[in-house]
Design a protein around this motif. Structure first.
Motif, PDB file in Angstrom:
ATOM      1  N   LEU A   1       0.821  -1.171  -0.098  1.00  0.00           N
ATOM      2  CA  LEU A   1       0.188  -0.162   0.144  1.00  0.00           C
ATOM      3  C   LEU A   1       0.856   1.285  -0.052  1.00  0.00           C
ATOM      4  O   LEU A   1       1.768   1.333   0.841  1.00  0.00           O
ATOM      5  N   PRO A   2       0.878   2.037  -0.945  1.00  0.00           N
ATOM      6  CA  PRO A   2       1.340   3.363  -0.913  1.00  0.00           C
ATOM      7  C   PRO A   2       0.943   4.063   0.331  1.00  0.00           C
ATOM      8  O   PRO A   2      -0.257   4.093   0.661  1.00  0.00           O
ATOM      9  N   SER A   3       1.810   5.082   0.865  1.00  0.00           N
ATOM     10  CA  SER A   3       1.472   5.693   2.007  1.00  0.00           C
ATOM     11  C   SER A   3       1.001   7.473   1.804  1.00  0.00           C
ATOM     12  O   SER A   3       0.764   7.917   2.646  1.00  0.00           O
ATOM     13  N   THR A   4       0.782   7.619   0.279  1.00  0.00           N
ATOM     14  CA  THR A   4       0.836   9.041   0.057  1.00  0.00           C
ATOM     15  C   THR A   4      -0.524   9.444   0.678  1.00  0.00           C
ATOM     16  O   THR A   4      -1.660   9.035   0.578  1.00  0.00           O
ATOM     17  N   ARG A   5      -0.477  10.760   0.800  1.00  0.00           N
ATOM     18  CA  ARG A   5      -1.585  11.335   1.575  1.00  0.00           C
ATOM     19  C   ARG A   5      -2.548  11.798   0.377  1.00  0.00           C
ATOM     20  O   ARG A   5      -3.640  12.484   0.478  1.00  0.00           O
ATOM     21  N   TYR A   6      -1.939  11.779  -0.950  1.00  0.00           N
ATOM     22  CA  TYR A   6      -2.628  12.238  -1.999  1.00  0.00           C
ATOM     23  C   TYR A   6      -3.844  11.294  -2.700  1.00  0.00           C
ATOM     24  O   TYR A   6      -4.711  11.516  -3.527  1.00  0.00           O
ATOM     25  N   LEU A   7      -3.872  10.091  -1.954  1.00  0.00           N
ATOM     26  CA  LEU A   7      -4.655   9.048  -2.447  1.00  0.00           C
ATOM     27  C   LEU A   7      -5.675   8.632  -1.218  1.00  0.00           C
ATOM     28  O   LEU A   7      -5.462   8.541  -0.320  1.00  0.00           O
TER      29      LEU A   7
END
Length: 208
Positions: free
Chosen positions: A4-10
């Motif tokens: 899982l990507p941790s980015t706040r943009y998703l």
């Protein structure tokens, strides 16, 4: 491995879309199913999200992956059909609208090039791929484009990936989110470090 990507943009849905698609693209079906189980407890994603993801992935990973996934969701959620109805819009009209959302002013050029490969391809892509599959409800265009980008990147289909990175940007995915997703793919799939991130930068620069 954390897929899982941790980015706040998703959003949570988009993150799980990336993670499940990445694991399936790598052939890690058991891990993908475990991730689906975890997602039910953590973010309570509905059945139709997973059903629509598997149906969409039939375009990228084949019918066997789709059928295996739908069998799993039936075991997990039960036999009841939770599919979402949609308005009766002709597939050609719906498909062309969605194709233009992904390809923008390159749409006509794309269809002409497809026609050079095979005379039936333009109709098939517009009516069946975009009209029947992309046009289904319950799974957003941004989620579909993320799934496309992940599966194509893992498989090394970079010419098609270029188009669907553009499609992801057009669907509202932030370039930084795409770069984090591509870094995750490089880490897990053996792709050259930095190559996919550079591709995102290249597309984003041209997209401006």
């Amino acid at each position: 491995m954390n897929p899982l990507p941790s980015t706040r943009y998703l959003t949570s849905r988009q993150r799980y879309c990336v993670g499940i698609t990445l694991l399936l693209s790598l052939g890690k079906r058991k891990s993908a199913k475990n991730l689906i189980r975890r997602s039910r407890k953590r973010v309570r994603l509905p059945r139709f999200f997973f059903d629509e993801l598997f149906i969409h992935l039939s375009l990228l990973l084949g019918f066997p992956t789709m059928l295996d996934g739908l069998e799993f969701t039936t075991l997990l959620f039960g036999i009841k059909n939770n599919s979402i109805s949609r308005k009766k819009i002709p597939n050609e009209k719906r498909g062309f609208h969605l194709l233009r959302r992904v390809y923008g002013n390159q749409t006509e050029r794309l269809l002409n090039n497809l026609g050079l490969l095979h005379s039936e391809l333009p109709t098939w892509i517009v009516k069946d791929v975009y009209g029947k599959v992309f046009g289904r409800k319950g799974f957003s265009l941004s989620e579909r484009e993320l799934a496309n980008a992940v599966a194509l990147a893992v498989q090394g289909l970079d010419r098609q990936l270029y188009s669907h990175i553009r499609g992801s940007l057009r669907a509202g995915i932030h370039p930084e989110a795409l770069k984090e997703v591509m870094q995750l793919i490089e880490k897990t799939s053996g792709r050259s470090k930095g190559s996919l991130v550079e591709l995102v930068d290249e597309v984003a620069e041209a997209f401006r």
